[in-house]
Design a protein around this motif. Structure first.
Motif, mmCIF file in Angstrom:
data_model
loop_
_atom_site.group_PDB
_atom_site.id
_atom_site.type_symbol
_atom_site.label_atom_id
_atom_site.label_comp_id
_atom_site.label_asym_id
_atom_site.label_seq_id
_atom_site.Cartn_x
_atom_site.Cartn_y
_atom_site.Cartn_z
ATOM 1 N N THR A 42 21.599 37.422 47.703
ATOM 2 C CA THR A 42 20.591 36.407 48.025
ATOM 3 C C THR A 42 21.135 35.438 49.059
ATOM 4 N N ASP A 43 20.221 34.725 49.683
ATOM 5 C CA ASP A 43 20.611 33.615 50.544
ATOM 6 C C ASP A 43 20.322 32.278 49.858
ATOM 7 N N HIS A 44 19.774 32.328 48.654
ATOM 8 C CA HIS A 44 19.480 31.103 47.898
ATOM 9 C C HIS A 44 20.760 30.540 47.287
ATOM 10 N N ILE A 45 20.841 29.238 47.254
ATOM 11 C CA ILE A 45 21.956 28.555 46.604
ATOM 12 C C ILE A 45 21.356 27.613 45.566
ATOM 13 N N GLY A 46 21.827 27.717 44.329
ATOM 14 C CA GLY A 46 21.390 26.805 43.288
ATOM 15 C C GLY A 46 20.419 27.392 42.286
#
Length: 150
Positions: free
Chosen positions: A118-122
């Motif tokens: 993923t490129d999502h953080i959090g």
């Protein structure tokens, strides 16, 4: 009160074609690729499954588990893939509930750890995922984050 149901594709195999079209519409991966993975799961050739959230009969969220999610670390397997929730249904805990369902289903089958690109953080950290490494993804010039869940 919502009418959401969380199912594996094995619980409602008759919607396989609809599910493949739905995932294709979100990720533009060929329908045939989804059908191949779904057939292997439905035929018992793999325990890497497909998980859906339905609002009545409408697919509103889903994800799958595959060997490799188009990245260069072929040793990091299996991978949760195609995570998607319809925009109007976001922030209602649907993706989190599906993630927990996947992790628990795999764990009962002795499959752990599981990975996710993923490129999502959090977001994924809220569900027990930890950053593992950066990976190269087919067709992308930048690297993406690989997470692990034990």
């Amino acid at each position: 009160m919502n009418n959401y149901s969380y199912i594996t594709l094995r619980e409602k195999a008759k919607i396989k074609d609809e599910a493949a079209r739905w995932f294709h519409s979100k990720w533009n991966v060929p329908i045939e690729a989804y059908l191949t993975c779904m057939d292997a799961y439905l035929n018992g050739e793999t325990e890497y499954g497909w998980y859906l959230c339905l609002d009545g009969e409408k697919i509103i969220g889903g994800m799958g588990v595959i060997e490799n999610d188009f990245h260069d670390r072929k040793d990091l397997t299996p991978n949760i893939c195609a995570v998607y929730t319809e925009k109007e249904y976001r922030n209602k805990g649907i993706a989190g509930k599906l993630l927990n369902m996947v992790i628990e289903d795999l764990r009962t089958k002795g499959i752990s750890p599981v990975y996710l690109v993923t490129d999502h953080i959090g977001f994924y950290e809220k569900y027990g995922f930890e950053f593992f490494c950066m990976v190269n993804v087919e067709g992308q010039t930048n690297t993406s984050r690989m997470y692990i869940h034990y």
